[in-house]
Design an enzyme around this catalytic site. Structure first.
Site, short mmCIF file in Angstrom:
data_model
loop_
_atom_site.label_atom_id
_atom_site.label_comp_id
_atom_site.label_asym_id
_atom_site.label_seq_id
_atom_site.Cartn_x
_atom_site.Cartn_y
_atom_site.Cartn_z
N ARG A 80 -6.59 -8.66 -8.45
CA ARG A 80 -7.73 -9.41 -8.97
C ARG A 80 -8.39 -8.64 -10.08
O ARG A 80 -8.30 -7.42 -10.14
CB ARG A 80 -8.76 -9.65 -7.86
CG ARG A 80 -8.26 -10.52 -6.77
CD ARG A 80 -8.07 -11.93 -7.27
NE ARG A 80 -7.37 -12.73 -6.30
CZ ARG A 80 -7.45 -14.04 -6.22
NH1 ARG A 80 -8.20 -14.71 -7.07
NH2 ARG A 80 -6.77 -14.69 -5.31
N ASN A 115 1.70 3.05 -2.61
CA ASN A 115 1.03 4.00 -3.52
C ASN A 115 -0.28 4.50 -2.92
O ASN A 115 -0.61 5.68 -3.06
CB ASN A 115 0.78 3.34 -4.88
CG ASN A 115 2.03 3.34 -5.74
OD1 ASN A 115 2.40 4.38 -6.28
ND2 ASN A 115 2.69 2.21 -5.83
N GLY A 118 0.78 -1.23 0.00
CA GLY A 118 0.00 0.00 0.00
C GLY A 118 0.81 1.28 0.00
O GLY A 118 0.31 2.34 0.43
N HIS A 137 1.02 0.79 -13.41
CA HIS A 137 1.71 -0.46 -13.75
C HIS A 137 3.22 -0.20 -13.85
O HIS A 137 3.63 0.77 -14.49
CB HIS A 137 1.17 -1.01 -15.07
CG HIS A 137 1.73 -2.35 -15.41
ND1 HIS A 137 1.26 -3.52 -14.86
CD2 HIS A 137 2.77 -2.69 -16.21
CE1 HIS A 137 1.97 -4.53 -15.31
NE2 HIS A 137 2.90 -4.07 -16.14
C1 GRF Z 1 3.25 -0.95 -7.67
O1 GRF Z 1 4.55 -1.16 -8.12
C2 GRF Z 1 2.30 -0.75 -8.82
O2 GRF Z 1 2.90 -0.33 -9.99
C3 GRF Z 1 1.75 -2.12 -9.05
O3 GRF Z 1 1.69 -2.72 -7.79
C4 GRF Z 1 2.68 -2.16 -6.94
C5 GRF Z 1 2.02 -1.82 -5.64
O4 GRF Z 1 2.97 -1.46 -4.66
N1 GRF Z 1 0.49 -2.06 -9.75
P1 GRF Z 1 2.48 -0.80 -3.30
O5 GRF Z 1 1.57 -1.80 -2.62
O6 GRF Z 1 1.76 0.45 -3.65
O7 GRF Z 1 3.71 -0.55 -2.51
#
Ligand code: GRF
Length: 202
Positions: free
Chosen positions: A88, A13, A11, A106
């Site tokens: 998912r 991001n 989490g 992504h």
């Molecule tokens: C990120 O690298 C994002 O690009 C991908 O999943 C990862 C999530 O990382 N879709 P976090 O849980 O936000 O640390």
């Protein structure tokens, strides 16, 4: 705009999106964090920032998942969904309910290294295996095919000699944390203009 974040992992991001929303000039509020894992790190992030957290286990039948997801989104009057490492597939009915209103981040330059099963370390491993000279991050709109919706923004990362999965992951996260909240604000502004154009973002 009222935003829900969907995430399955640590989490980081999600946390950046929540922190950004606290700035007075941000264009959104995070009203819900949804995960397919009750114990995911993102649950602690939501708790820390006092954002409501819910989990939906996807191994019940699909119709039930779809029903509960729509119910949570309706209850919280969600207007935009940000996927941040949600592992998912989003039910078609949710995608239909939120046209051009579901974003994903992504860790590669899509369409390279995208599609079903390409997530997390697997992406960096694949990039290094074929000796790419650069990789990057993509923020895109979500439609019913994995990693294929309109691209809003991409940022490049040059691959250096001796690069490892860990170093690439670190560089990617650093870019993601700055880029995602900015693109979300940008896209909300576009939606509010009444004529949103993905091309204007890059
Ligand atoms: C990120 O690298 C994002 O690009 C991908 O999943 C990862 C999530 O990382 N879709 P976090 O849980 O936000 O640390």
């Amino acid at each position: 705009m009222r935003v829900a974040i969907f995430a399955s992992g640590a989490g980081s991001n999600a946390e950046r999106l929540i922190e950004h929303a606290k700035h007075e000039n941000a264009l959104y509020t995070v009203v819900l964090v949804l995960s397919n894992k009750a114990e995911a790190g993102v649950a602690d992030v939501a708790r820390k920032h006092q954002v409501e957290f819910v989990s939906i286990v996807h191994d019940t039948n699909e119709a039930e998942v779809e029903k509960r997801m729509l119910q949570y989104l309706d209850e919280h009057q969600v207007e935009l969904i940000c996927l941040a490492g949600y592992l998912r597939k989003i039910p078609d009915a949710v995608i239909a309910r939120y046209p051009a209103r579901i974003l994903n981040i992504h860790p590669s330059l899509l369409p390279k290294f995208g599609g079903k099963g390409m997530y997390g370390k697997r992406v960096f491993e694949a990039v290094l295996n074929v000796a790419e000279k650069e990789t990057g991050v993509t923020v895109h709109l979500v439609d019913s095919v994995y990693d294929s919706g309109a691209i809003l923004k991409q940022e490049r990362i040059p691959i250096e000699v001796g690069e490892s999965i860990q170093s690439l992951e670190q560089k990617t996260h650093k870019i993601e944390h700055k880029m995602y909240p900015e693109v979300v604000d940008f896209w909300i502004d576009e939606l509010q203009s009444g004529a949103p154009n993905p091309k204007r973002c890059s």
